[in-house]
Motif scaffolding. Structure first.
Motif, PDB file in Angstrom:
ATOM      1  N   THR C 453       0.893  -1.291   0.016  1.00  0.00           N
ATOM      2  CA  THR C 453      -0.037  -0.027   0.038  1.00  0.00           C
ATOM      3  C   THR C 453       0.820   1.054   0.096  1.00  0.00           C
ATOM      4  OG1 THR C 453      -1.577  -1.275   1.195  1.00  0.00           O
ATOM      5  CG2 THR C 453      -2.007   1.054   1.126  1.00  0.00           C
ATOM      6  N   LEU C 454       1.688   1.199   0.940  1.00  0.00           N
ATOM      7  CA  LEU C 454       2.706   2.663   0.864  1.00  0.00           C
ATOM      8  C   LEU C 454       3.494   2.469  -0.500  1.00  0.00           C
ATOM      9  CD1 LEU C 454       4.390   2.149   4.220  1.00  0.00           C
ATOM     10  CD2 LEU C 454       2.690   3.798   3.623  1.00  0.00           C
ATOM     11  N   GLY C 455       3.779   1.235  -0.925  1.00  0.00           N
ATOM     12  CA  GLY C 455       4.436   1.322  -2.256  1.00  0.00           C
ATOM     13  C   GLY C 455       3.561   1.960  -3.196  1.00  0.00           C
ATOM     14  N   LYS C 456       2.290   1.684  -3.243  1.00  0.00           N
ATOM     15  CA  LYS C 456       1.381   2.311  -4.339  1.00  0.00           C
ATOM     16  C   LYS C 456       1.426   3.805  -4.091  1.00  0.00           C
ATOM     17  CE  LYS C 456      -0.995  -1.868  -5.765  1.00  0.00           C
ATOM     18  NZ  LYS C 456      -0.960  -3.006  -4.855  1.00  0.00           N
ATOM     19  N   ILE C 457       1.180   4.194  -2.846  1.00  0.00           N
ATOM     20  CA  ILE C 457       1.025   5.679  -2.540  1.00  0.00           C
ATOM     21  C   ILE C 457       2.256   6.383  -2.846  1.00  0.00           C
ATOM     22  CG2 ILE C 457       0.897   7.262  -0.659  1.00  0.00           C
ATOM     23  CD1 ILE C 457      -0.742   5.263   0.910  1.00  0.00           C
ATOM     24  N   HIS C 458       3.477   5.770  -2.868  1.00  0.00           N
ATOM     25  CA  HIS C 458       4.773   6.191  -3.108  1.00  0.00           C
ATOM     26  C   HIS C 458       4.779   6.625  -4.759  1.00  0.00           C
ATOM     27  CE1 HIS C 458       9.154   5.627  -4.197  1.00  0.00           C
ATOM     28  NE2 HIS C 458       9.007   6.958  -3.743  1.00  0.00           N
ATOM     29  N   LEU C 508       8.542  20.107  -3.705  1.00  0.00           N
ATOM     30  CA  LEU C 508       8.468  19.913  -2.255  1.00  0.00           C
ATOM     31  C   LEU C 508       7.865  18.838  -1.914  1.00  0.00           C
ATOM     32  CD1 LEU C 508       8.803  23.761  -1.281  1.00  0.00           C
ATOM     33  CD2 LEU C 508      10.609  22.089  -0.953  1.00  0.00           C
ATOM     34  N   CYS C 509       6.540  18.909  -2.382  1.00  0.00           N
ATOM     35  CA  CYS C 509       5.580  17.725  -2.130  1.00  0.00           C
ATOM     36  C   CYS C 509       5.940  16.401  -2.663  1.00  0.00           C
ATOM     37  CB  CYS C 509       4.308  18.341  -3.237  1.00  0.00           C
ATOM     38  SG  CYS C 509       3.175  19.590  -2.386  1.00  0.00           S
ATOM     39  N   LEU C 515       9.634  10.339   1.576  1.00  0.00           N
ATOM     40  CA  LEU C 515       9.743   9.989   3.037  1.00  0.00           C
ATOM     41  C   LEU C 515       8.733   8.668   3.316  1.00  0.00           C
ATOM     42  CD1 LEU C 515       9.285  13.360   4.730  1.00  0.00           C
ATOM     43  CD2 LEU C 515      11.361  12.047   4.374  1.00  0.00           C
ATOM     44  N   ILE C 516       7.704   8.697   2.434  1.00  0.00           N
ATOM     45  CA  ILE C 516       6.867   7.458   2.572  1.00  0.00           C
ATOM     46  C   ILE C 516       7.793   6.154   2.168  1.00  0.00           C
ATOM     47  CG2 ILE C 516       5.002   6.277   1.836  1.00  0.00           C
ATOM     48  CD1 ILE C 516       3.595   8.844   1.312  1.00  0.00           C
ATOM     49  N   PHE C 517       8.440   6.455   1.111  1.00  0.00           N
ATOM     50  CA  PHE C 517       9.460   5.355   0.440  1.00  0.00           C
ATOM     51  C   PHE C 517      10.552   4.939   1.672  1.00  0.00           C
ATOM     52  CE2 PHE C 517      11.891   2.662  -2.096  1.00  0.00           C
ATOM     53  CZ  PHE C 517      13.359   3.133  -1.982  1.00  0.00           C
ATOM     54  N   TYR C 523      11.180   0.377   7.559  1.00  0.00           N
ATOM     55  CA  TYR C 523      10.479  -0.333   8.506  1.00  0.00           C
ATOM     56  C   TYR C 523      10.409  -1.881   8.103  1.00  0.00           C
ATOM     57  CZ  TYR C 523       6.309  -1.934  10.986  1.00  0.00           C
ATOM     58  OH  TYR C 523       5.560  -2.394  11.946  1.00  0.00           O
ATOM     59  N   SER C 524      10.315  -1.938   6.718  1.00  0.00           N
ATOM     60  CA  SER C 524      10.056  -3.433   6.252  1.00  0.00           C
ATOM     61  C   SER C 524      11.595  -4.090   6.307  1.00  0.00           C
ATOM     62  CB  SER C 524       9.735  -3.371   4.661  1.00  0.00           C
ATOM     63  OG  SER C 524       8.702  -2.288   4.374  1.00  0.00           O
TER      64      SER C 524
END
Lengths: 267, 252, 596
Positions: C453-458, C508-509, C515-517, C523-524
Motif C-alpha cells: 500500500t505504501l509502495g502504491k502511494i509512493h 517539495l511535495c 519519505l514514505i518510501f 520499516y520493512s
C-alpha cells in the motif's frame, strides 16, 4: 489500479500537450532574417515529436487498461507482426524523420554558419568577461586597434585594454556598454572572452554562440525590427552569471548614427 | 575536617573568581588613548587639469542606471573639485610614531556602502585590525572582492551580499597601501581600502583632510592618491597646537 | 562453457565476525547493499540541495533557518548568495550523476544480482570488489568535504568547464573546493574501473552450466554492456581530472590559453585549450548518461516481463538495442558542443548518430509496449514504477529529438528545455528504474516484503509529482528561460516566476512523498513480513535461492540452467512460469534459428 494508471497516463499526456498546442509558452517573435528557418524546424519537430509522444503514451495507457486486471488463466496473445514488425516500423518511422529533419535542418544551420558575412557588414566586437558584455565599434577609420589584455583596467573603464596613445587605430574606437545596431543592416559580430567561457544569446535574434577563451569566434546576423532586446550569457561563468547581460538596441539608421556619435563623445 | 572542606571550597571559589576577573578584563577592548594629541589639517590640491574621467554606462543593471539617469557618474580615478581640491587622498604618518601610538587601533567602525552601484566612500582609510562594515543599500546583489597583494599577509576574499543581507564585518591584518576593491558583478565598481598604522585622514570634496589624536613629535607624512602616486612631507606637531600640511599633486 | 569449479571466485569458508560480514566484506551481496546505501545517502543530500535551489529561485530573500551554520558566507542569515546557489547546484549535479545514478542501478543492484543471475558464487575478484566500494566511499567523503572547506564547494557545475574550473581565482569555491571535486571524481573513476573489470570478467567467465550469453536475463546484459561502456568512459575521465588538477596546482596549461585576465589580474598560463576539457569531459559524459539509463532499462525490462506473465516479443532484439545504444553512445558527444566554437561542420557529423540512436531507443519502447499487448499484466509497486519508466523514457527521449538538431539547439541550448530533458531521462526515468528494482528485489535482499500500500502511494505521488515538476521545464525552455541562473532579475524572465513557483511546490511535495518510501524501506527491513523464496513467481536464478540468499548464493548447490530467462505463460507448461533451472521440458518461446 491498472485502469487508473491508464487514465492518468492519457490525462497527463494530453495535459502536457495542451500548452504546446495552445501556444501558451512560445519563443518570442523572431526579429532576424534567418530565424524563420529555425522556427519552422522547431515547429515541424514539435508536430512529429508531439505525435510520437501522444501516440506512445496513449497506446501504453490503452494497453494497460486492456490487459491489467484480467481474469486468471486468460489467454496470452501476441502483438500482430511480433518484434519484426515493430523493428521495421521503428527503422522506417525514425529513419524517415531523421532524414527529413536532418535534411531540412541543415539549411538553417548552414545559413548561420556556412555563409560568410556580407562585405559591407558592420563589424562590432564584443568582449565577454566576468560579468558583463562590452562592445567596440571601429569608428570612422573602420579599423579596430590592437588589444593589450594585460592593460585592462575596469576601474578606469579601459575594458578592452586599448592603448589610444600608442595605437593610432584605437584612437577613434568607440567602446559601449550597450550594443546599438541599425535595422536591416548585417552585423558581423567578432567575439572573444577575457577570462572564462561565456555565451552570447539573443532569443529574438535566434542566435547563440559560446565565447571560448583563446579563440576568436564570430557570428553574423541582420535584425529586422526596432526594439530593445536582452543579450544574456548562457555559459556558466561564475557567481555573476545570472546578472551577465547587455542590451541590444535595434534602431533606425538615423537614430543609430546619432547614437554612435553620442557614444563617441563618451570615450 | 569541616574546616578543611571550608578552606578548600574558599580556595576554589577565589581561584574561580580570579579566573573570571582575568577573563573579563582581557575581553575589554583597548580604548583609544584619550584625545591628548593634536590634529594635523591641510588641503590637497591638484596642479593642472584632471585627466578625463570617462562616463560609466550602467545599462546592464537597470535599477542602478535609473538612479543615475539625471546625473550620470564617471570614473573616480582623480576627483578634483572646482577649486582644484583633490578628493580621496589618504594622508597618514609613515615614520616617527612610537610603538604604542603606532599600534593603536581606531575605535570607529567605518561603513563601506554599495549604493547606486558605486562604493561609498570610494577610498577608505583603516588601521590593521580595525573593524569595518560592508553594507548593501541597493536593490541588487553585489559581490565584494578586495584584492590585496597576493602572497602578502592580507588575504583576498570574495563574498556576495544580496540586497537586504546583514552587513559584512571584517578587518585587515596588516598595513597595505592600498587594497583595490572590485565588484565582480558590476565591473565598473572600484574602490580602495588603505590600511595604515597610526592616525590617518582622507581628503573630502574640497581637498581638506584632518588627522586627529597625533601625539607631539616629528613625523614623515605621506599622502597617497590612487593614480597620482604618493608625496611625503616632514611635519612637527607640538602638544595641544594644531599643525598644518598641504600637498600638491601634479596632473599627469 | 566455463566450468565454475575451476574458477578463482571460490571462498570455501563463510566469513566470521561483524566487520568481515558487514563492513569489510568481500561478499558481492554486502557490497551491493553498501553501494545502495551510499546511493541512498547521496540522493537524500542531492534532493535536499535541489529543494534549497528551488526555494531560492522563487523566494530569493527567504532565509532558510540553519543554513548559515553550513556556510556563514554562502548563506548569511540563511539567504542564499548567488555563488552559494551555484555551489549547491554543482554538488547536486555531481552527487546525483556520479553517486546516485552510476552507483545504485549499476554498482548497487548489479553487484548484488549479477553473480546470482548467472549462477556464480561471487564476483570474479571479490577483494577488488570490496576495494571498489571503499574507494568510491572515499571519493564520496572527499566530495562532501568540499562543503566544509574555506570558500565551500566549486561553482562550475558538474561539467566543470575550463578555464572557470582551472583557475582558482575565478570565484568563491574555485580554489580548494574545485580541487577537492577533481580529486573526488578521479577517485570515483578508479572505483568504477575496478567495478567494471569485475563485472566484465564475471559475466564472461563465471556463468554456470547452461547459462549461455543469450540466456542471461536482460538486467544482466544491461550491467554487462554498462560495464563495457564504463571501462572506456571512466578511463578518459580519470586522466582528464588529473590534467585539471595539474593545471590548478602544478602550473601546467592543458586547458588554459594565454592572455587571460581575471579580476584585472593577468593569468599566468598559456597554450591550453578549453575545448580540450569539453572533448574529454563529454567523451566520458555522454556514455555516462547511458551508464545511468541502461541498467535501469534492463531492470525495468526484467520486471516488466515478470509482470506481463508472457515473454517479451523479442528478448534478443532488446539485447541488440542495448548493445547498439552502448556503441553509438561513443559517437555523439559533440552534441553537447554544437555551439562551442568547434568547426560547424562537426555539428552535422555529431547530429547524425544522435538522431540515429533514437532508433534502438524507439525499438525498446515499442517492444515494451508491444509485449504488453495480450499479456496478463500484474499490478504491484514494482510493475507500476516499471510502467512509469516507459512513460518517462518516452517523454525524456522525445525532448532529446529537438536538442539533437543543431539548428534547434541554437535556440534551446542553455535553456530550461535542456534541464527538463535530462531530468526526465536521468532524474526521473532512471530513478523509477531504481524504485522498481527496490520494490522487486527488496524481498530477496532483506528477506522481508515491503508494504504494498505504501509502495502504491509512493508511486502515485512520485509519478504525478515528477510530471508536474519537469514537464513545465520544457515550456520554460521554449520561452527562452536560461539555465544555471541563481535568480531571475531581468524583465524577460521575471514573468515566468509563477511557473517556477508551481514547480517548486511540486518539488517539495514530491520530495515529501519520498519519505514514505524511506519509511517503508527502513520499516520493512526490520519488521516486514518474511519473504518467500519467489514472491513474484520469477524465472531467473535469483528466485531459485532463499531470501536472502546464503553467503555463497546457492548453499553449495550450483544451479544448472535449461531455459531462456523469461519463460512466462508458455502453453503446455506445467504452470504460468518455468524457472531457468527447472529441468521441465517445454517448447521455448522463440526458435533458436531465427534472428528475432
Amino acid at each position: 489500479m491498472g485502469k487508473l494508471l491508464a487514465v492518468t497516463l492519457v490525462v497527463i499526456a494530453i495535459a502536457s500537450a495542451v500548452p504546446i498546442v495552445a501556444h501558451i509558452w512560445v519563443p518570442p517573435a523572431d526579429i532576424s532574417t534567418h530565424g524563420y528557418q529555425i522556427d519552422e524546424q522547431l515547429s515541424d519537430t514539435m508536430v512529429e515529436a508531439g505525435i510520437c509522444f501522444l501516440a506512445a503514451q496513449i497506446v501504453l495507457g490503452v494497453f494497460i487498461w486492456m490487459f491489467s486486471g484480467r481474469k486468471p488463466g486468460a489467454r496470452v496473445r501476441t502483438f500482430p507482426g511480433g518484434a519484426k514488425g515493430l523493428v521495421g516500423a521503428a527503422f522506417v518511422l525514425v529513419g524517415l524523420e531523421v532524414l527529413i529533419l536532418g535534411a531540412f535542418g541543415k539549411k538553417a544551420w548552414a545559413t548561420i554558419y556556412f555563409t560568410a558575412p556580407a562585405a559591407d557588414a558592420l563589424p562590432v566586437q564584443v568582449q565577454a568577461g566576468q560579468f558583463a558584455f562590452y562592445f567596440r565599434y571601429p569608428g570612422p577609420d573602420g579599423k579596430f586597434g590592437p588589444l593589450h589584455p594585460e592593460t585592462i583596467n575596469e576601474a578606469n573603464q579601459n575594458i578592452f585594454g586599448l592603448d589610444v596613445d600608442a595605437d593610432k587605430d584605437s584612437k577613434d574606437d568607440i567602446v559601449t556598454a550597450e550594443m546599438g545596431v541599425p535595422i536591416n543592416k548585417e552585423i558581423h559580430l567578432l567575439m572573444h572572452a577575457k577570462d572564462v567561457g561565456h555565451s552570447f544569446y539573443v532569443r529574438e535574434l535566434r542566435i547563440q554562440q559560446d565565447f571560448v577563451p583563446g579563440l576568436d569566434l564570430s557570428l553574423h546576423f541582420t535584425a529586422t525590427k526596432v526594439g530593445r532586446y536582452e543579450i544574456v550569457c548562457t555559459q556558466l561563468c561564475g557567481l555573476g552569471h545570472y546578472n551577465m547581460k547587455a542590451y541590444l538596441n535595434v534602431m533606425s539608421q538615423p537614430d543609430y548614427d546619432a547614437w554612435i556619435k553620442q557614444q563617441a563623445t563618451m570615450q | 575536617m569541616k574546616k578543611q572542606i571550608w578552606y578548600r571550597g574558599l580556595a576554589i571559589f577565589s581561584a574561580a573568581l580570579t579566573l573570571i576577573f582575568v577573563f573579563v578584563m582581557s575581553q575589554r577592548e583597548v580604548k583609544a588613548a584619550p584625545a591628548s594629541g593634536a590634529s594635523i589639517t591641510g588641503t590637497i590640491k591638484l596642479e593642472g587639469t584632471a585627466p578625463h574621467q570617462r562616463p560609466i554606462d550602467m545599462s546592464k543593471e537597470p535599477a542602478c542606471a535609473a538612479v543615475h539617469k539625471a546625473s550620470p557618474v564617471t570614473t573616480e580615478n582623480v576627483v578634483a573639485g572646482s577649486g582644484g581640491g583633490l578628493k580621496n587622498v589618504v594622508v597618514y604618518i609613515s615614520e616617527g610614531l612610537s610603538g604604542s601610538a603606532e599600534n593603536e587601533v581606531a575605535s570607529s567602525k567605518p561603513v563601506w556602502d554599495q549604493k547606486g552601484c558605486q562604493y561609498i566612500p570610494h577610498v577608505m582609510g583603516l588601521n590593521p585590525n580595525q573593524h569595518f562594515e560592508v553594507t548593501n543599500s541597493d536593490p541588487t546583489s553585489h559581490n565584494i572582492h578586495p584584492m590585496p597583494k597576493p602572497g602578502g599577509p592580507n588575504h583576498e576574499w570574495n563574498k556576495s551580499q544580496p540586497s537586504g543581507a546583514p552587513p559584512i564585518d571584517n578587518t585587515w591584518q596588516a598595513p597595505e597601501v592600498a587594497i583595490h576593491v572590485k565588484c565582480n558583478i558590476h565591473p565598473w565598481m572600484s574602490g580602495y581600502m588603505v590600511v595604515v598604522k597610526g592616525p590617518y585622514g582622507v581628503s573630502d570634496d574640497s581637498g581638506s583632510f584632518k588627522i586627529e589624536n597625533v601625539p607631539p613629535g616629528s613625523y614623515m607624512l605621506t599622502a597617497w592618491q590612487e593614480t597620482l602616486g604618493t608625496q611625503t612631507q616632514k611635519i612637527t606637531v607640538a602638544a595641544g597646537k594644531p599643525a598644518t600640511a598641504d600637498f600638491t599633486f601634479k596632473a599627469k | 562453457m566455463h566450468d565454475v569449479s575451476t574458477n578463482a571466485a571460490h571462498h570455501h569458508v563463510a566469513p566470521q565476525g561483524f566487520l568481515r560480514k558487514n563492513v569489510f566484506s568481500v561478499d558481492h551481496k554486502v557490497i551491493g547493499k553498501q553501494y545502495y546505501g551510499l546511493g541512498l545517502l547521496a540522493v537524500l543530500i542531492g534532493m535536499g540541495l535541489s529543494w534549497l535551489m528551488r526555494i531560492h529561485l522563487v523566494w530569493p530573500n527567504f532565509g532558510i533557518p540553519g543554513l548559515q551554520w553550513l556556510s556563514s558566507s554562502g548563506a548569511p542569515a540563511g539567504v542564499i548568495t548567488p555563488e552559494y546557489y551555484l555551489q549547491l547546484m554543482t554538488m547536486h549535479g555531481t552527487l546525483m550523476v556520479f553517486f546516485v545514478l552510476t552507483n545504485v542501478p549499476f554498482a548497487g543492484f548489479g553487484n548484488y544480482f549479477l553473480p546470482i543471475q548467472i549462477g556464480a558464487e561471487d564476483m570474479a575478484f571479490p577483494r577488488f570488489n570490496m576495494m571498489s566500494f571503499w574507494v568510491t566511499f572515499v571519493g564520496f567523503c572527499v566530495l562532501v568535504a568540499a562543503f566544509f572547506v574555506g570558500d565551500g564547494p566549486p561553482l562550475s557545475g558538474w561539467t566543470a568547464y575550463a578555464p572557470l574550473s582551472a583557475i582558482p581565482g575565478t570565484g568563491p569555491g574555485q580554489a580548494t573546493g574545485q580541487t577537492l571535486w577533481a580529486v573526488s571524481i578521479a577517485i570515483f573513476c578508479v572505483g568504477q574501473l575496478l567495478g567494471s573489470l569485475n563485472f566484465i570478467t564475471t559475466t564472461l567467465d563465471l556463468r554456470t552450466k547452461g547459462m549461455t550469453l543469450m540466456r542471461m536475463p536482460l538486467c544482466t546484459w544491461a550491467w554487462f554492456i554498462t560495464s563495457c561502456i564504463g571501462l572506456l568512459a571512466f578511463a578518459v575521465l580519470l586522466p582528464a581530472c588529473i590534467l585539471l588538477i595539474l593545471d590548478r596546482v602544478a602550473g601546467t596549461s592543458f586547458f588554459v590559453p594565454s592572455n587571460l585576465v581575471v579580476s584585472d589580474q593577468p593569468v599566468n598560463h598559456s597554450g591550453g585549450s578549453p575545448l580540450l576539457w569539453q572533448h574529454l569531459f563529454w567523451f566520458f559524459g555522454h556514455p555516462e548518461v547511458y551508464i545511468a539509463i541502461l541498467p535501469a532499462a534492463g531492470i525495468v525490462s526484467h520486471i516488466l516481463v515478470n509482470s506481463y506473465r508472457r515473454p517479451l516479443l523479442s528478448h534478443k532484439v532488446i539485447i541488440y538495442c542495448m548493445v547498439a545504444i552502448g556503441f553509438l553512445s561513443y559517437m555523439v558527444w559533440g552534441h553537447h558542443m554544437f555551439l562551442s566554437g568547434m568547426n560547424p561542420f562537426s555539428a552535422l557529423v555529431f547530429s547524425f548518430p544522435t538522431l540515429i540512436i533514437t532508433i534502438p531507443a524507439t525499438i525498446l519502447v515499442l517492444i515494451w509496449i508491444g509485449s504488453l499487448y495480450g499479456s496478463n499484466l500484474q499490478i504491484n509497486s514494482a510493475s507500476l514504477f516499471a510502467l512509469g519508466f516507459i512513460s518517462m523514457f518516452v517523454s525524456g527521449g522525445v525532448s532529446g529529438f529537438f536538442l539533437a538538431q543543431p539548428s534547434i539547439d541554437v535556440y534551446l541550448h542553455g535553456t530550461y528545455f535542456v534541464v527538463g530533458h535530462f531530468h526526465m531521462v536521468m532524474g526521473v526515468a532512471a530513478i523509477f528504474g531504481m524504485f522498481a528494482g527496490t520494490y522487486f528485489w527488496a524481498p530477496k535482499m532483506f528477506g522481508r516484503m515491503m508494504n504494498e500500500t505504501l509502495g502504491k502511494i509512493h508511486f502515485w505521488g512520485t509519478f504525478v509529482g515528477t510530471y508536474c515538476i519537469f514537464m513545465p521545464f520544457h515550456y520554460l525552455g521554449l520561452v527562452g528561460n536560461v539555465r544555471r541562473y541563481s535568480s531571475f532579475v531581468d524583465d524577460f524572465m521575471a514573468p515566468l516566476i509563477p511557473v517556477h513557483k508551481f514547480i517548486t511546490i511540486a518539488a517539495l511535495c514530491t520530495g515529501a512523498v519520498q519519505l514514505i518510501f524511506l519509511y517503508n524501506l527502513i520499516y520493512s527491513r526490520f519488521k516486514g513480513a518474511p519473504a518467500p523464496e519467489n514472491p513474484w513467481q520469477g524465472t531467473s536464478l535469483e528466485w531459485a535461492t532463499s531470501s536472502p540468499p546464503p553467503w555463497d548464493n546457492f548453499g553449495g548447490k550450483t544451479p544448472v540452467v535449461y531455459h531462456d530467462p523469461y519463460q512466462y505463460g508458455i502453453e503446455g507448461a506445467s504452470g504460468d512460469f518455468v524457472m531457468q533451472n527447472s529441468p521441465e521440458q517445454i517448447p521455448t518461446a522463440r526458435e533458436d534459428k531465427k534472428l528475432i
